[in-house]
Design a protein around this motif. Structure first.
Motif, short mmCIF file in Angstrom:
data_model
loop_
_atom_site.label_atom_id
_atom_site.label_comp_id
_atom_site.label_asym_id
_atom_site.label_seq_id
_atom_site.Cartn_x
_atom_site.Cartn_y
_atom_site.Cartn_z
N ASN A 213 0.81 -1.21 0.00
CA ASN A 213 0.00 0.00 0.00
C ASN A 213 0.85 1.27 0.00
OD1 ASN A 213 -2.63 0.97 -0.12
ND2 ASN A 213 -2.72 1.35 2.07
N SER A 216 1.38 1.47 -3.93
CA SER A 216 0.20 1.68 -4.78
C SER A 216 -1.06 1.72 -3.93
CB SER A 216 0.10 0.55 -5.80
OG SER A 216 -1.11 0.65 -6.55
N ARG A 217 -2.03 2.51 -4.36
CA ARG A 217 -3.33 2.61 -3.70
C ARG A 217 -4.41 1.83 -4.45
NH1 ARG A 217 -2.67 4.58 1.45
NH2 ARG A 217 -1.08 6.21 1.46
N SER A 218 -4.04 1.27 -5.58
CA SER A 218 -5.00 0.55 -6.41
C SER A 218 -5.23 -0.86 -5.87
CB SER A 218 -4.49 0.47 -7.85
OG SER A 218 -5.23 -0.46 -8.61
N SER A 221 -3.65 -3.43 -8.09
CA SER A 221 -2.20 -3.50 -7.93
C SER A 221 -1.82 -4.21 -6.63
CB SER A 221 -1.60 -2.09 -7.93
OG SER A 221 -1.84 -1.45 -9.16
#
Length: 273
Positions: A213, A216-218, A221
């Motif tokens: 995290n 990436s915040r996706s 992902s």
């Protein structure tokens, strides 16, 4: 390195390495859902409640993993049902089940003929070198199922994880998804107990996701990055454990911690640059 040569030579070490890989993938995949829904305390409750079934099964001479699985599934469903109906607050339900499960496990394990303190330690802190081919097959089936599920049903799971009301507006069966994920969570926890132990397992579920995290915040992902981090941490920890003769679970946790700190410092340095 001795680890690489012995990995080929000794079956128990090969089994341990495969278990580290498979548990890393499965725990990270489930961990993405748990962390996204802020259910870490719930996962901890299910993990510790399973100790009750494990102790009862050992006392009765049955398969301890089966006993732990029954307790874990019943605990997961019970917490979902109790909180859904508003009969009891979620944190209260988790705390009660957590305590009862640990107490029952400790009681029945101590009553078992021939009981030694080492019996409890192996399940509390893990014993990855005792993993058998049957354990590996079960983990492989679970991991394969999770990978298929993440591929086919990622979107509805993602909606339920982040916004249950929005998921309902999209005609997604939120209740069904929640109960299925509770079942998957229980299965993952129980099948990974031998690798990390009840006490340390929650770290394997959450730390790779928290580390991913930072990058990436996706949600999509995270599903890819978190398992990669978990596998690297598990295998590296197993290698360190073998070379330095320290407990595998402890080595894995410290390896994941170092990775988390390193990536956090790297992201901070980039922001300040």
């Amino acid at each position: 390195m001795d680890f690489i040569s012995d990995l080929i030579q000794y079956e128990y070490l090969t089994n341990a390495c495969w278990a580290a890989i498979l548990a890393g993938i499965s725990c990270a995949l489930v961990g993405v859902y748990i962390v996204s829904r802020r259910m870490v305390f719930l996962a901890g409750g299910i993990t510790h409640a399973s100790f009750g079934g494990l102790g009862i099964a050992l006392y009765a001479g049955a398969n301890p993993i089966l006993g732990a699985l029954i307790f874990a599934v019943l605990s997961a469903f019970g917490i979902e049902w109790a909180t859904e109906r508003g009969r009891i607050r979620e944190d209260s339900a988790i705390g009660i089940i957590w305590s009862i499960g640990m107490a029952l496990g400790a009681l029945f394990m101590s009553l078992r003929p021939g009981y030694t303190s080492g019996d409890m330690t192996a399940y509390l802190f893990g014993s990855i070198i005792t993993v058998t081919r049957v354990d590996l097959i079960a983990l492989a089936v679970l991991t394969g199922g999770l990978l298929i599920g993440a591929t086919l049903w990622l979107r509805p799971i993602m909606y339920v994880a982040f916004d249950r009301n929005f998921a309902l507006s999209r005609a997604i069966p939120v209740r069904t998804v929640s109960y299925l994920m509770a079942l998957v969570m229980a299965l993952t926890i129980v099948l990974s107990i031998r690798i990390m132990g009840i006490v340390l397992l929650i770290a394997l579920i959450t730390m790779p996701v928290v580390t991913a995290n930072l990058v990436s915040r996706s949600y999509r992902s995270l599903v890819v990055i978190a398992p990669i981090i978990a596998v690297i941490g598990n295998v590296s920890g197993l290698m360190i454990s073998y070379e330095w003769e320290v407990p595998p679970g402890t080595a894995i946790i410290f390896t994941l911690t170092v990775g988390l700190i390193a990536i956090k410092l790297l992201t901070l340095s980039r922001k300040n640059a």
